[in-house]
Design an enzyme around this catalytic site. Structure first.
Site: not given
Ligand code: 8YV
Length: 319
Positions: A266, A237, A285
């Site tokens: 983002e 993150r 992402h």
């Molecule tokens: C998704 C992610 O792109 O699984 C996660 O934690 O970061 C990704 O798979 C994300 O949840 C989109 O908001």
């Protein structure tokens, strides 16, 4: 029971929900729902499939306290106030592990891409600056037998460590709350304290959750402890690093390079100065963006709702 799927997920999960006898409403617009649309549409559903772009905070939960179950289309669920959901008796589940290979592939790709300045050099060809052969220009770093430091050796971190150990015989050190016996046995990984991780890593790769302990953890103070030849990779993150401090660390030569699949905020601004740096690779992402991972995420997100509906144990419950 009726389910709102607040984003256009792969069909497999939607089909599973329907086959289980649930009524399903899917948001199929090419933009995320606004907070107001989400609250309004949730009024006549009891279950919700959601993702990072929806803020499931205290305010939302108060307005939708009738919800019975919320399932995250993703592994990370820092967009959900889980404590507030628990207080309201709402079950929360996520979709872990579906994207471990896909995200580790992106971390590995970013490591290689940043270490050889690929993004910058690609842009320089497009702008007509291939130039002539200069033996001291465009020099990258090699990875063989270097030390990989993994911050958060969960499922994704383990996959990244396997790739680095397998491809480059990298030594693995890691920082996690618990010891990881499998990684220690299979890869010779060694658990170290945070300071040792910072000072000894040639590549430091971040795979932790975003929470109060990790927010802004990679900042000026921590970058200053790293090697000036180090690469910083973050596919978890954006909030885990301080982006201003990261930029400063890169331009001042405090660290050598960075590969990011996550930024803060983002989407990242196209004017962000990080995008102009030579030793930086950035992707939008896309860690989980493979056919296989997204199908599995869809299946797992739906399974949480179906298990709840059937009165079964929700395997991937997080509260
Ligand atoms: C998704 C992610 O792109 O699984 C996660 O934690 O970061 C990704 O798979 C994300 O949840 C989109 O908001």
């Amino acid at each position: 029971m009726k389910v709102l799927v607040s984003l256009n997920i792969p069909e497999v999960g939607i089909e599973l929900l329907k086959q289980a006898g649930l009524e399903v409403e899917v948001w199929r617009e090419v933009r995320p729902m606004t907070a107001e649309e989400l609250v309004e549409t949730c009024q006549d559903v009891q279950a919700l499939i959601t993702t990072g772009s929806n803020k499931i905070n205290g305010d939302f939960l108060q307005k939708c306290s009738h919800l019975k179950v919320i399932s995250q289309f993703g592994a990370g669920y820092d967009n959900i106030d889980v404590a507030a959901a628990s207080q309201l008796g709402i079950v929360v589940g996520n979709a872990p592990d579906a994207m471990s290979d896909a995200t580790a592939d992106i971390a590995f790709t970013l490591m290689l891409t940043a270490s050889r300045k690929i993004c910058y050099l690609h842009k320089s060809i497009i702008s007509g600056n291939w130039g002539y052969f200069r033996p001291r220009a465009h020099l990258g770093l090699e990875l063989k037998r270097k030390t990989l430091g993994v911050f958060g050796l969960g499922r994704i971190g383990f996959e990244m460590a396997k790739r680095c150990h397998g491809a480059y015989l990298m030594d693995i050190i890691y920082c996690s709350r618990t010891s990881k016996v499998e990684a220690e046995q299979q890869l010779g990984a060694r658990k170290v304290g945070f300071d040792e991780l910072l000072t000894n890593s040639d590549v430091l790769t971040v795979h932790c959750a975003l929470n109060n302990d990790t927010r802004g953890l990679f900042n000026r103070d921590t970058f200053e402890k790293m090697k000036s030849s180090a690469l910083f990779i973050n596919t978890s993150r954006g909030g885990v690093h301080n982006q201003h401090d990261l930029y400063q660390a890169l331009v001042s030569g405090t660290i050598w390079g960075a590969g990011l699949d996550v930024t803060d905020p983002e989407p990242m601004s196209p004017e962000d100065p990080l995008l102009s740096l030579e030793n930086v690779a950035i992707t939008p992402h896309i860690g989980s963006a493979t056919v296989e991972a997204r199908d599995e995420m869809s299946r797992l997100a739906a399974t949480n709702i179906i298990q709840f509906y059937r009165g079964e144990q929700v395997d991937n419950r997080v509260n």
